[in-house]
Design an enzyme around this catalytic site. Structure first.
Site, short mmCIF file in Angstrom:
data_model
loop_
_atom_site.label_atom_id
_atom_site.label_comp_id
_atom_site.label_asym_id
_atom_site.label_seq_id
_atom_site.Cartn_x
_atom_site.Cartn_y
_atom_site.Cartn_z
N SER A 413 0.52 -0.97 -0.14
CA SER A 413 -0.24 0.07 -0.21
C SER A 413 0.89 1.38 -0.18
CB SER A 413 -0.49 0.05 0.99
OG SER A 413 -1.94 1.16 1.44
N PRO A 414 -0.01 2.37 -0.61
CA PRO A 414 1.35 3.53 -1.04
C PRO A 414 1.43 3.71 0.99
CG PRO A 414 -0.80 3.73 -1.69
CD PRO A 414 -1.07 2.63 -1.50
N GLN A 491 1.57 6.71 -7.29
CA GLN A 491 0.43 7.07 -6.55
C GLN A 491 0.38 8.58 -6.40
OE1 GLN A 491 -1.26 7.62 -2.54
NE2 GLN A 491 -2.74 6.66 -2.70
N TYR A 574 -7.59 15.13 1.04
CA TYR A 574 -7.06 15.31 -0.38
C TYR A 574 -7.66 16.27 -1.18
CZ TYR A 574 -3.41 13.42 2.54
OH TYR A 574 -2.61 12.67 3.68
N ARG A 622 -7.95 5.66 -5.99
CA ARG A 622 -8.15 5.12 -4.61
C ARG A 622 -9.04 5.91 -4.26
NH1 ARG A 622 -3.92 4.10 0.67
NH2 ARG A 622 -4.33 1.90 -0.12
N GLY A 716 -0.19 -2.23 4.34
CA GLY A 716 0.34 -1.20 4.59
C GLY A 716 1.25 -1.23 6.03
N ARG A 717 0.85 -1.10 6.70
CA ARG A 717 1.83 -1.12 8.24
C ARG A 717 1.98 -2.99 8.33
NH1 ARG A 717 -2.99 0.62 11.86
NH2 ARG A 717 -4.09 -0.64 10.50
C1 LIG Z 1 3.64 5.56 7.18
C2 LIG Z 1 2.11 5.73 6.55
C3 LIG Z 1 2.11 6.68 5.43
C4 LIG Z 1 1.27 6.60 4.25
N1 LIG Z 1 1.17 7.59 3.81
C5 LIG Z 1 -0.12 7.54 2.70
C6 LIG Z 1 -0.08 7.63 1.41
O1 LIG Z 1 1.10 8.78 0.56
N2 LIG Z 1 -0.76 7.76 0.27
C7 LIG Z 1 -2.00 6.52 0.56
O2 LIG Z 1 -2.61 6.86 -0.54
N3 LIG Z 1 -2.40 6.08 2.48
C8 LIG Z 1 -1.78 6.81 2.66
N4 LIG Z 1 -1.35 5.83 4.18
C9 LIG Z 1 -2.14 4.87 4.22
C10 LIG Z 1 -1.80 3.42 3.90
O3 LIG Z 1 -1.93 3.22 1.96
C11 LIG Z 1 -3.11 2.23 4.16
O4 LIG Z 1 -4.31 2.50 3.27
C12 LIG Z 1 -3.33 2.27 5.64
O5 LIG Z 1 -2.20 1.98 6.46
C13 LIG Z 1 -4.26 1.59 6.02
O6 LIG Z 1 -3.42 -0.31 5.43
P1 LIG Z 1 -3.07 -1.05 6.89
O7 LIG Z 1 -3.44 -1.35 7.96
O8 LIG Z 1 -2.13 -2.01 6.39
O9 LIG Z 1 -1.96 -0.32 6.98
C14 LIG Z 1 0.50 5.04 5.04
C15 LIG Z 1 -0.36 4.94 5.99
C16 LIG Z 1 1.25 5.20 6.77
C17 LIG Z 1 1.11 3.68 7.98
#
Ligand SMILES: Cc1cc2nc3c(=O)[nH]c(=O)nc-3n(C[C@H](O)[C@H](O)[C@H](O)COP(=O)(O)O)c2cc1C
Ligand SMILES: Cc1cc2nc3c(=O)[nH]c(=O)nc-3n(C[C@H](O)[C@H](O)[C@H](O)COP(=O)(O)OP(=O)(O)OC[C@H]3O[C@@H](n4cnc5c(N)ncnc54)[C@H](O)[C@@H]3O)c2cc1C
Length: 790
Positions: A413-414, A491, A574, A622, A716-717
């Site tokens: 994930s981004p 993205q 955004y 997204r 993501g995480r």
């Molecule tokens: C450190 C961090 C930075 C993130 N930056 C972006 C981003 O640049 N663009 C975006 O769409 N989502 C961003 N997210 C959201 C993640 O892409 C993801 O949707 C969100 O963390 C939930 O997924 P997870 O539970 O697997 O972490 C970010 C999340 C984290 C933790």
């Protein structure tokens, strides 16, 4: 202790028996308004786990229950002429009347005083009681009398259902779905006694009204349902017993006790019957309350506090799972076009408690059939043959988007890294993205690459607006393409009103501490994200055009850098997202008002980028599928609408995130909490989707893909702490075809060996569990009372 129990249902009787057994000196009286043998409903159902609890708590009742019950192991789903069977579920069914007789008899033996045909409407007469247990059922009069203290919350659900019986024998727990001219009807049915089964038909309110069932007597209902489910009943009649059509209320109470009065069973809480009976919950409450009383024999208040503290989590967990289950039942039409195999998998995994691996442990053959069906579907739908005799788990199958074939279903994930220099990705990005690509994901997405300097969220955000950005990204993309099979997604986004903030770990969404360093913000309307954030300028058409051009320039740069997919960021509040949400877009021009108007600018940007982006390369968008705001916010139904619009404009896949659009949001977090939105968009808008949000395991990802809730799964995480998530998952399943970097091949053999060992251990643990269950299996119902069970 002097204990008064109001209500002689399973909860009240079992509690009385347990307490009297624990201390015969207790003076316990049960008051029941009905006669001893007067009961509603038909059979009740217990899982192996519940039976195990009974065994531990009172061997006598356990023995009597297990001498009487019907046991079955399989769940059978009948739909559109197909029958799909999944084994290893382990349930027991027992007549409610027999259960009450067993509990009444046990209470008599132990010396509990029972007063039948004795309705209690005033508790004053029990002023000398140490403890009053209100287990007076779903319509509890005591809860109503003390509603200011208990603060009950009722959630009346939309579907209609009723309790019926039949003489038809079901060899397995049966779910049957039938489409009629009025709509879809379905039932859950299980045998509980020689010759009888419970049948609970359900349908939407609309179907119920279409069929005229609002005017039906109980007999009419039986005859109508006999007709609908004729193929299930084989000529057996349906039987009534207060079989009125009902709406299910999920009941919660803010406070579980008041002074020395405590609620128990249906009076305290309900959980939709589709995941197990209220009887089980009521009897488990009884165990918990008796245990708390034993723990605090001389202080009732402490005992009641202990009961609430120790039991609430478990009840809420069950109610949470039941909520997902009932939501699935309410949305039956959404799933109707799924192929039967996927429909059944979606049904079995609806409450999140049962997953792909869980089902495999219960019945490996069933999951083998799912995997084979899935592999066949990929071949049919996408023209990609899956090699090998054993089909891989769903996440290890390829997915085609235009000319691009992604090797598996896992997406990084981004995630903003907040360490770009003037928008240029650094060695950190090179290593971070490179290692996640080596880690085996099908797609690695960059953090939001901002389309201009003033479009950055923080000074540390990466961009795609200067020539040096192209070079830096190109270096990363080239590494990924040379050293892995991952596809690279960029993205693109503009911060809108959520820009000019500190980097993530120095104050998420907070303005830069040095006021002079802040830059002007633009948004759909001049509303700040929070009182401490800058007030954005309402964007005018010249600025909109300028930013649209910037998106176009970034797309061209992305092509020059070698990216495979572009994702436009229209989520999380955004700039583009600020147009979509009615809470952040208050414009009175053609870009505000209706959903179509609010989508106008995001679609203009999309069209510009799509035109510039090579036809064979896919695009993702997204979205935030909900604002998580009850009144007036963007909803998941709106998300379906905008996904249709985006698909019409050539968007290939919708990356379904949620929230972060407004500070008013009240998200409902939990495992895979945003996946239902991906599911809804996929089924209702017919678009491919990416699910994201608290998905933490390959098992969850497989469950999501196999159930058709999403096509790709973004984590993501979990990828932050494990870049090799996909390689580990492949070893976990023994999926040999996963490609490993040559440099790491010597670790592959070891990792797979450890994976093999873990699987053997897991199977062993399951066999041991089943062996325990075997002891709980005094009578297995293998044949019915004189019918062919066809
Ligand atoms: C450190 C961090 C930075 C993130 N930056 C972006 C981003 O640049 N663009 C975006 O769409 N989502 C961003 N997210 C959201 C993640 O892409 C993801 O949707 C969100 O963390 C939930 O997924 P997870 O539970 O697997 O972490 C970010 C999340 C984290 C933790
Ligand atoms: C019509 C119907 C049919 C059902 N059928 C099934 C089924 O087939 N299978 C299944 O698993 N579950 C069934 N259920 C659900 C299940 O009965 C409950 O979840 C479970 O019985 C809860 O146990 P309880 O002890 O909390 O309450 P209950 O079993 O409801 O017992 C409450 C008792 O309190 C008594 N009572 C109420 N008010 C007073 C008062 N003022 N004074 C004295 N006594 C009072 C009632 O008569 C009742 O006997 C059915 C529910 C309904 C409403």
């Amino acid at each position: 202790m002097k204990i008064v129990v109001i209500g002689g249902g399973p909860g009240g009787l079992y509690f009385s028996a347990l307490m009297k057994k624990a201390d015969p000196a207790h003076d316990i009286s049960v008051y029941e308004r009905n006669r001893a043998d007067d009961t509603f409903g038909f059979g009740v159902v217990f899982s192996d786990e519940t039976l195990g609890n009974f065994l531990t708590n009172d061997h006598e009742t356990y023995q009597r229950i297990t001498q009487k019950f019907a046991y079955w192991d399989e769940i059978e789903v009948r739909i559109k002429g197909e029958t799909i069977i999944s084994g290893g579920h382990g349930f027991a069914g027992l007549s409610r009347l027999v259960l009450l007789e067993i509990l009444q008899q046990r209470c008599t033996e132990l010396g509990v005083e029972m007063h039948f045909q004795h309705e209690i409407d005033d508790l004053d007469q029990f002023a000398d009681a140490d403890l009053i247990v209100a287990c007076d059922g779903i319509n509890s009069g005591i809860r109503e009398r003390y509603k200011a203290e208990f603060k009950p919350i009722f959630d009346w659900r939309k579907n209609r259902f009723c309790w019926l019986g039949t003489t038809k024998f079901f060899p397995a727990f049966r779910f049957s779905f039938r489409e009629t001219e009025h709509g879809v009807f379905f039932f859950g049915g299980y045998s509980y006694d020689d010759g009888y089964a419970t049948v609970v038909p359900e349908c939407t309110e609309e179907t119920w009204l279409n069929a005229g069932l609002d005017q039906a007597s109980e007999d009419d209902t039986c005859r109508f349902m006999e007709d609908v489910f004729a193929e299930d009943l084989d000529g057996h009649p349906l039987l009534k017993n207060r079989s009125l059509w009902r709406n299910f209320p999920t009941i919660r109470n803010e406070h579980w006790y008041h002074k020395n009065i405590v609620l128990l069973g249906d009076a305290l809480h309900t959980a939709h019957y589709s995941i197990g009976s209220g009887t089980k919950l009521a009897m488990e409450d009884a165990i918990a309350l008796a245990t708390s009383c034993e723990r605090h024999p001389s202080d009732v208040r402490l005992a009641l506090a202990d009961f609430e503290t120790s039991r609430r989590d478990q009840v809420e967990k069950t109610q949470w799972a039941a909520d997902f289950s009932l939501a699935w039942c309410e949305q039956i039409q959404r799933y109707w076009d799924l192929e039967p195999m996927q429909f059944a998998f979606s049904l079995l995994s609806r409450s999140k408690q049962v997953t792909y691996e869980n089902l495999k442990l219960r019945d490996a053959d069933y999951i083998d059939r799912v995997d084979r069906w899935w592999a066949g579907k990929i071949e049919r739908d996408q023209g990609i043959a899956i090699a090998g005799a054993t089909p891989p788990p769903p996440i290890f199958t390829p997915f085609r988007l235009r000319e691009l074939v992604v090797v598996n279903r896992i997406v990084v994930s981004p995630m903003d890294q907040y360490c770009a220099v003037e928008g240029t990705p650094t060695d950190w990005h090179f290593v971070h993205i490179g290692s996640r690509a080596i880690g085996g994901a099908g797609i690695v997405c960059t953090e939001m690459a901002c389309v201009s300097k003033e479009g950055r969220i923080t000074p540390g955000c990466a961009g795609m607006y200067e020539p040096e950005h192209v070079d830096a990204w190109h270096r990363i993309v080239a590494f990924v393409h040379t050293n892995s099979r991952a596809k690279m997604m960029i993205q693109l986004g503009h911060c809108g009103r959520k820009g000019s903030t500190a980097i993530g770990w120095e104050g998420m969404d907070e303005p830069l501490p040095d006021a002079g360093a802040n830059w002007p913000l633009y948004s759909a309307s001049a509303i700040p994200y929070s009182p401490t954030n800058q007030v954005p300028i309402e964007i005018d058409s010249a600025k909109m055009m300028e930013i649209c051009d910037q998106f176009l320039r970034s797309a061209e740069m992305a092509e020059a850098a070698g990216f495979d997919i572009i994702e436009l960021h229209m989520a999380h509040g955004y700039l583009l997202s600020s147009f979509i949400s009615p809470l952040t877009n208050l414009r009175s021009d053609i870009y505000g008002g209706s959903l179509a108007n609010r989508m106008r600018y995001p679609l203009e940007v999309f069209d510009r980028v799509r035109d510039a982006w090579p036809v064979g390369k896919p695009m993702s968008v997204r979205i935030s599928a909900t604002d998580w705001v009850e009144d007036g916010g963007f909803t998941s139904d709106d998300a379906v609408e905008i996904s249709r619009m985006l698909a019409d404009h050539g968007c290939d896949i919708i990356d379904v995130s949620a929230g972060q659009t407004t500070k008013q949001a009240e998200p409902r977090y939990g495992r895979m909490f945003q996946t239902p939105f991906a599911d809804q968009v996929r089924q209702e808008a017919g678009c491919a989707t990416i699910a994201v949000g608290n998905i933490t395991s390959a098992d969850q990802a497989n469950t999501i893909v196999a159930a058709g809730r999403a096509d790709l799964v973004a984590l993501g995480r979990p990828h932050l702490n494990d870049p090799y998530f996909t390689l580990h998952a492949a070893a976990h399943y023994g999926h040999e075809a996963q490609s490993w970097p040559n440099q790491y091949l010597s670790s592959k053999e070891q990792t797979y060996r450890l994976g093999d060992r873990a699987r053997v251990e897991e199977r062993l643990a399951r066999t041991q569990q089943t062996a325990v269950r075997g002891r709980l299996e005094p009578r297995k119902n293998t044949e019915g009372p004189g019918n062919d069970n066809s």
